[in-house]
Design a protein around this motif. Structure first.
Motif, short mmCIF file in Angstrom:
data_model
loop_
_atom_site.label_atom_id
_atom_site.label_comp_id
_atom_site.label_asym_id
_atom_site.label_seq_id
_atom_site.Cartn_x
_atom_site.Cartn_y
_atom_site.Cartn_z
N UNK A 258 16.30 33.05 -1.14
CA UNK A 258 16.68 33.09 -2.56
C UNK A 258 16.27 31.82 -3.27
N UNK A 259 16.52 30.65 -2.66
CA UNK A 259 16.11 29.37 -3.25
C UNK A 259 15.41 28.55 -2.17
N UNK A 260 14.10 28.70 -2.04
CA UNK A 260 13.39 27.98 -0.98
C UNK A 260 13.32 26.49 -1.27
N UNK A 261 13.43 25.69 -0.21
CA UNK A 261 13.22 24.25 -0.34
C UNK A 261 11.77 24.03 -0.76
N UNK B 224 0.88 -1.17 0.00
CA UNK B 224 0.00 0.00 0.00
C UNK B 224 0.92 1.22 0.00
N UNK B 225 1.00 1.88 -1.12
CA UNK B 225 1.95 2.98 -1.29
C UNK B 225 1.63 4.12 -0.33
N UNK B 226 2.59 5.02 -0.09
CA UNK B 226 2.30 6.20 0.73
C UNK B 226 1.10 6.96 0.19
N UNK B 227 0.37 7.61 1.08
CA UNK B 227 -0.84 8.33 0.68
C UNK B 227 -0.55 9.36 -0.39
N UNK B 228 0.62 9.95 -0.34
CA UNK B 228 1.06 10.85 -1.41
C UNK B 228 2.58 10.80 -1.48
N UNK B 229 3.10 11.21 -2.62
CA UNK B 229 4.53 11.12 -2.85
C UNK B 229 5.11 12.52 -2.98
N UNK B 230 6.43 12.61 -2.89
CA UNK B 230 7.14 13.88 -3.03
C UNK B 230 8.18 13.78 -4.13
N UNK B 231 8.43 14.92 -4.76
CA UNK B 231 9.56 15.07 -5.68
C UNK B 231 10.23 16.40 -5.35
N UNK B 232 11.50 16.32 -4.97
CA UNK B 232 12.26 17.51 -4.59
C UNK B 232 12.50 18.39 -5.81
N UNK B 233 12.32 19.69 -5.65
CA UNK B 233 12.53 20.64 -6.74
C UNK B 233 13.95 21.19 -6.68
N UNK B 234 14.78 20.74 -7.59
CA UNK B 234 16.15 21.28 -7.70
C UNK B 234 16.10 22.43 -8.69
N UNK B 235 15.96 23.64 -8.16
CA UNK B 235 15.76 24.81 -9.00
C UNK B 235 17.02 25.22 -9.75
N UNK B 236 16.82 25.74 -10.95
CA UNK B 236 17.83 26.54 -11.65
C UNK B 236 17.48 28.00 -11.42
N UNK B 237 18.47 28.81 -11.15
CA UNK B 237 18.24 30.24 -10.89
C UNK B 237 18.74 31.06 -12.08
#
Length: 805
Positions: free
Chosen positions: A624-627, A536-549
């Protein structure tokens, strides 16, 4: 003192004060099993203004609420650290204050001489500055809090006050702390002029050993008189406990350049404390200092600021080993560093973790603390009479100390002590302590000066305060002003030992690793597995945003979609506010939800698209670059394969794309699409248990990679488990038969917050510099100068099988 552990939260107040939010988080901390908090303004935004009436009104409210729910409440005596500046107010009122130092420099003619330096700063030698600090801070709380709130405050915590302003004048510059009153103090104390002798503090010569000991002991006393004693007196006069730890505690060489003698400073602190950093047990010297002083001075407890910078990869297993190490030295009050009020980007990077509020396995935290308390209760009671007093060669280190040679040590943990005379004395002493620990001796610690000034010989024992010792072990390098002291001890019937004869005296053989009891093997298996794991997978998943500035500050990140997606219910989540967010060119409204900034992505934006592009514009004066993360029901697949980094971690070069595939391997949830997940996965399977004649009914999970697991059998909760045991007891009312086994697996918090691209991945020590990729003292010595690489790292997550012993 006893083996009854208490856990407090080092509560980092890094956002505006709001009574409702403070109460809510305090409720959560209590539910997590903590007994109290230390209220710690840290990167506090000055809203309301620090120590203003409005600020004190909110603090009063939260103190009284803490009282109503039975939580202890301590106050950290500073806005930031180290203590003594009142958040800058001391210097604002006294801009004339200076920190001074002396160095030994080569002049234009080639000759060396004493040079003086100074800067505008608050010196801990300056008792007038300390009086102003107390007036602003301690008296400010006394007068400004509601009387019933002030009465409930347990005490005050002071942090890392050292020579000058605590910033390592010796370690960083090879200089020595100075105060303009030192010459007069020295002459009054030793009846000789100090100035002509100063070169001997930097280079060897006739009388250099004596002048160095005298200088460092004078400086230690000046630190005590200038800061610690006034604060202790105020706390005692107002019925408050006083606790605090020094900087540079890990070994005698390290201690010297920050505080002189930890023994002299800490014996004047009502509740002596240490700072135990990182996540793994350290040496067995410095935790035993505070226990020894507490026993000698008759204190009712000691405290540790625990796990600073231990990283988001802290697990119940590593936490257990760490706590029991310290508990085994008599430490019973643990202040967990840190619990952030607001998990901003800065807080994510701020000597993590934020524990327990923001770790993935926080649901299991109460069970973990209960387990630790039970285990600690079975540890040896160190209140019993000790086998031996080990004498620390503090003066020996002082006598041979050359300031410039201290510049090679690591300012964070004191490693890298040089192999000069002073350093070798310190190293040999630490080795002696480790040998005594391995031999199972119940030892306590002191130093030469304490024994001379506070020790009393009576009835065949050496008494220091409330503690008596029949055996005294002198480390190599000890120095005595009273040259007949050792003979007096022997003549009184006290057993005086040296590094060459202590083993024989205690009839000890050399310690061998083979003497240790190995782990018991699994005797047998009584589980017939009939089905594979269902996930039973997690209720929701995450994907980290590695920003380009971009040059204008605009941030962007783009992910490919494995196939056109319909019915997506996704959100983009930021840990700091931004000016605007768009998805595939469409502006999104941003709402604040539980301290996060959420932009919901309408289904039509991604339906039928081949990619998702997020753009964000930071606030002008904001992060400047929020998580940030994309959250939703999707899989996260790496284009590149995963490889083992080590037994605990996987690595991949990425990049990542979004997938709607629902095929996942319970044994490897990272590669299956959940590398950044912060919610647990549940695996179930049908098992048949053969319980005939089973006396030990221990259900053991095998091949587990997780931080923690909650186990159920036919819906009945059997309890939490974690490594290395991964086991739960089967209640006696279970009989042989078929059952549904359910295991809720919690991923490592490192997988969410990283730093994913650090060359070592999940480190036992993580400072803000590990996120910036700048090599610092928290890195291994041979790390590259730029520590962010081209690979992503994740802590393994998955499960194999199950056994019944």
């Amino acid at each position: 003192m006893s083996n009854e552990l208490k856990f407090l939260g080092f509560w980092a107040i890094n956002d505006s004060l709001d009574s409702k939010r403070l109460r809510s988080q305090l409720d959560g901390l209590k539910a997590s099993g903590l007994e109290g908090v230390i209220f710690h303004p840290r990167f506090y935004p000055n809203d309301p203004v620090y120590m203003s009436p409005a600020y004190l009104d909110v603090v009063s409210d939260i103190i009284l609420y803490s009282k109503s729910i039975g939580m202890a409440f301590w106050i950290y005596d500073e806005d930031g650290w180290p203590s003594g500046t009142a958040g800058g107010q001391v210097l604002a009122r006294r801009p004339d204050l200076r920190c001074e130092w002396i160095s030994y420099e080569q002049g234009a003619g080639g000759e060396y001489g004493i040079a003086c330096g100074s800067k505008t700063a608050v010196s801990s030698f300056d008792n007038e500055a300390t009086a102003l600090f107390i007036e602003i801070t301690h008296e400010g709380y006394r007068r400004g809090l509601k009387p019933e709130a002030f009465d409930y405050v347990t005490g005050f915590f002071t942090d890392e006050v050292a020579f000058l302003d605590g910033h390592g004048i010796t370690v960083n510059h090879g200089a020595l702390p100075w105060d303009s009153r030192f010459p007069a103090l020295y002459e009054e104390r030793y009846d000789e002029k100090l100035e002509p002798l100063l070169p001997l503090l930097f280079e060897d010569g006739e009388g250099s050993r004596q002048i160095r000991v005298r200088y460092w002991e004078m400086a230690t006393d000046a630190l005590i008189e200038g800061f610690y004693k006034p604060v202790q007196h105020w706390c005692a006069a107002n019925g408050k406990k006083f606790t605090g730890h020094l900087k540079g505690e890990e070994n005698p060489f390290f201690q010297l350049s920050y505080s002189g003698s930890a023994f002299q400073v800490l014996k004047g602190i009502e509740t002596p404390a240490i700072d135990a950093l990182e996540r793994y047990p350290g040496n067995n010297f410095y935790p035993r200092i505070v226990h020894s002083i507490a026993m000698q001075q008759g204190r009712d407890g000691v405290l540790v600021e625990a796990m600073g910078g231990s990283g988001w990869g802290v697990s119940p297993e590593s936490f257990t080993d760490y706590v029991l190490w310290l508990a085994g030295h008599g430490v019973e009050t643990f202040t967990l560093h840190l619990n952030q009020l607001q998990l901003k980007t800065q807080a994510i990077h701020d000597w993590p973790p934020s524990m327990p509020s923001h770790i993935t396995w926080r649901d299991g935290f109460p069970a973990l603390l209960a387990s630790l308390k039970e285990k600690a209760a079975g540890l040896p009671d160190l209140r019993s009479e000790p086998d031996v007093l080990i004498v620390t060669p503090t003066r020996g280190v002082m006598a041979s100390f050359v300031p410039v040679e201290a510049m090679v040590i690591n300012e964070h943990d004191g490693s890298g002590v040089p192999d000069n005379e002073s350093g070798l004395i310190s190293k040999r002493f630490l080795s002696l302590v480790e040998q005594c620990r391995e031999a199972g001796l119940h030892y306590e610690l002191s130093e030469e000066r304490t024994i001379e000034e506070d020790g009393i010989v009576a009835n065949g024992k050496l008494r220091i305060g409330r503690r008596e010792y029949g055996s005294v072990l002198l480390a190599d390098g000890c120095m005595w002003e009273d040259r007949g002291l050792v003979s007096k001890l022997r003549d009184a019937g006290i057993r005086v030992l040296g590094e060459g004869d202590w083993r024989q005296a205690f009839r000890l053989e050399a310690f061998s690793a083979s003497d240790e009891v190995g782990a018991m093997g699994i005797a047998g298996t009584h589980v017939a597995t009939e089905t594979e794991w269902n996930l039973q997978a997690p209720e929701s998943n995450l994907l980290f945003a590695e920003f380009d500035a971009a040059a204008d500050g605009t941030l962007s990140v783009e992910w490919e979609l494995e196939q056109p997606i319909a019915g997506a219910d996704w959100s983009f989540i930021l840990h700091d506010p931004v000016d605007e967010v768009s998805a595939n060119g469409n502006a999104l409204p941003i709402a604040e939800e539980n301290g996060l900034y959420v932009a919901r992505i309408p289904e039509q934006i991604v339906s039928g698209s081949q990619s998702l592009r997020i753009e964000a514009r930071p606030l002008k004066d904001g992060e400047r670059i929020p998580v940030s993360f994309l959250r939703g029901s999707f899989g996260v697949k790496s284009v590149s394969a995963y490889h083992e980094k080590d037994s605990r971690q996987l690595r991949t070069k990425g990049p990542f794309h979004l997938s709607m595939s629902d095929q996942a391997d319970p044994a490897d949830l990272i590669a299956s699409g959940y590398p950044f997940a912060d919610l647990p996965a549940v695996v179930t399977r049908q098992i048949r248990l053969d319980l005939e004649g089973a006396e030990d009914r221990t259900l053991i999970l095998s091949d587990v990679h997780a931080d923690a697991a909650l186990v159920r059998l036919d819906g009945r909760e059997l309890g939490w488990t974690w490594g290395p045991e991964w086991s739960v007891q089967l209640p006696s009312d279970f009989v042989s038969g078929e059952y549904e086994l359910s295991v809720t697996l919690y991923p490592s918090t490192f997988n969410k917050f990283g730093p994913h691209r650090h060359v070592d991945g999940d480190r036992y020590l993580t400072s803000p510099a590990q996120y910036a990729g700048t090599k610092n003292f928290a890195d291994r010595p041979d790390a590259p100068e730029q520590t962010l690489g081209d690979e992503w790292h994740f802590v393994k997550w998955g499960i194999g099988g199950v056994k019944l012993v």
